[in-house]
Motif scaffolding. Structure first.
Motif, PDB file in Angstrom:
ATOM      1  N   TYR A  39       0.831  -1.208   0.000  1.00 27.51           N
ATOM      2  CA  TYR A  39       0.000   0.000   0.000  1.00 27.51           C
ATOM      3  C   TYR A  39       0.869   1.263   0.000  1.00 27.51           C
ATOM      4  CZ  TYR A  39      -4.324  -2.583   0.606  1.00 27.51           C
ATOM      5  OH  TYR A  39      -5.399  -3.409   0.414  1.00 27.51           O
ATOM      6  N   GLU A  40       1.994   1.232   0.698  1.00 26.31           N
ATOM      7  CA  GLU A  40       2.895   2.382   0.691  1.00 26.31           C
ATOM      8  C   GLU A  40       3.461   2.627  -0.705  1.00 26.31           C
ATOM      9  OE1 GLU A  40       5.851   1.792   3.702  1.00 26.31           O
ATOM     10  OE2 GLU A  40       4.445   2.170   5.335  1.00 26.31           O
ATOM     11  N   ALA A  76       0.814   4.220  -2.708  1.00 18.85           N
ATOM     12  CA  ALA A  76       0.601   5.598  -2.287  1.00 18.85           C
ATOM     13  C   ALA A  76       1.645   6.539  -2.904  1.00 18.85           C
ATOM     14  CB  ALA A  76       0.645   5.691  -0.774  1.00 18.85           C
ATOM     15  N   GLU A  77       2.816   6.004  -3.205  1.00 14.40           N
ATOM     16  CA  GLU A  77       3.838   6.834  -3.822  1.00 14.40           C
ATOM     17  C   GLU A  77       3.408   7.333  -5.197  1.00 14.40           C
ATOM     18  OE1 GLU A  77       7.405   4.544  -3.985  1.00 14.40           O
ATOM     19  OE2 GLU A  77       7.687   4.532  -1.812  1.00 14.40           O
ATOM     20  N   HIS A  79      -2.909   8.910  -5.718  1.00 13.15           N
ATOM     21  CA  HIS A  79      -3.452   9.853  -4.746  1.00 13.15           C
ATOM     22  C   HIS A  79      -3.841   9.094  -3.478  1.00 13.15           C
ATOM     23  CE1 HIS A  79      -6.058  13.049  -3.154  1.00 13.15           C
ATOM     24  NE2 HIS A  79      -5.250  13.853  -3.862  1.00 13.15           N
ATOM     25  N   LYS A  80      -3.716   9.710  -2.312  1.00 16.13           N
ATOM     26  CA  LYS A  80      -3.973   9.072  -1.018  1.00 16.13           C
ATOM     27  C   LYS A  80      -5.405   8.558  -0.909  1.00 16.13           C
ATOM     28  CE  LYS A  80      -3.566   9.886   3.930  1.00 16.13           C
ATOM     29  NZ  LYS A  80      -3.308  10.853   4.983  1.00 16.13           N
ATOM     30  N   LYS A  81      -6.389   9.373  -1.355  1.00 18.00           N
ATOM     31  CA  LYS A  81      -7.791   8.968  -1.229  1.00 18.00           C
ATOM     32  C   LYS A  81      -8.095   7.761  -2.101  1.00 18.00           C
ATOM     33  CE  LYS A  81      -9.970  13.115   0.423  1.00 18.00           C
ATOM     34  NZ  LYS A  81     -11.054  14.078   0.266  1.00 18.00           N
ATOM     35  N   ARG A  82      -7.470   7.692  -3.273  1.00 11.80           N
ATOM     36  CA  ARG A  82      -7.703   6.552  -4.157  1.00 11.80           C
ATOM     37  C   ARG A  82      -7.158   5.262  -3.522  1.00 11.80           C
ATOM     38  NH1 ARG A  82      -5.724   5.601 -10.369  1.00 11.80           N
ATOM     39  NH2 ARG A  82      -7.061   3.815 -10.707  1.00 11.80           N
ATOM     40  N   VAL A  83      -5.996   5.351  -2.880  1.00  9.34           N
ATOM     41  CA  VAL A  83      -5.401   4.182  -2.189  1.00  9.34           C
ATOM     42  C   VAL A  83      -6.343   3.712  -1.078  1.00  9.34           C
ATOM     43  CG1 VAL A  83      -3.472   3.405  -0.764  1.00  9.34           C
ATOM     44  CG2 VAL A  83      -3.034   4.834  -2.745  1.00  9.34           C
ATOM     45  N   GLU A  84      -6.907   4.654  -0.326  1.00  5.93           N
ATOM     46  CA  GLU A  84      -7.853   4.288   0.746  1.00  5.93           C
ATOM     47  C   GLU A  84      -9.063   3.575   0.174  1.00  5.93           C
ATOM     48  OE1 GLU A  84      -7.440   4.550   4.047  1.00  5.93           O
ATOM     49  OE2 GLU A  84      -5.412   5.275   3.636  1.00  5.93           O
ATOM     50  N   LYS A 111      -8.129   0.042  -0.717  1.00  7.85           N
ATOM     51  CA  LYS A 111      -8.017  -0.769   0.505  1.00  7.85           C
ATOM     52  C   LYS A 111      -9.380  -1.280   0.934  1.00  7.85           C
ATOM     53  CE  LYS A 111      -4.131   0.855   3.298  1.00  7.85           C
ATOM     54  NZ  LYS A 111      -3.750   1.539   4.512  1.00  7.85           N
TER      55      LYS A 111
END
Length: 116
Positions: A89-90, A93-94, A97-102, A105
């Motif tokens: 996941y990290e 995230a690189e 976008h952060k919201k898309r990764v969430e 998940k």
């Protein structure tokens, strides 16, 4: 002066002379009696029961030890899987976008719950 030697033999032990073959350091042999060690059926049954109890206790202890070992192994595997997923996941995230990764998940967790 005459020297008389008195041989003291403990009571209950028969006095033995010199052995014919000259090997006085060996224990004196006794008659061979093959049926001397036989015990009664009840005594043998009790011994078998005692041995079975010992074997059962040994098996129980071995099973407990193996269960503890398996528990530790499973804990290590779970920890490694969690670490790998976190690293994945990290890495996502690189690049994303952060919201898309969430969102990904949450979506993956729903799929895992459906598969189980």
């Amino acid at each position: 002066m005459s020297a008389e030697v008195a041989i003291v033999v403990p009571q209950g032990v028969a006095a033995q002379g010199m052995r014919k073959n000259g090997k006085q350091w060996h224990e004196p042999k006794t008659a061979f009696r093959p049926k001397a060690g036989n015990s009664s059926f009840e005594k043998r049954q009790e011994e078998r029961k005692a041995m079975a109890a010992v074997k059962a206790k040994e098996k129980e202890m071995k099973d407990e030890k193996e269960a503890e070992r398996q528990r530790r192994i499973q804990a290590i595997k779970d920890k490694r899987a969690k670490k790998e997923e976190k690293a994945r996941y990290e890495k996502l995230a690189e690049t994303m976008h952060k919201k898309r990764v969430e969102r990904l998940k949450r979506k993956e967790k729903r799929n895992k719950m459906l598969k189980s």
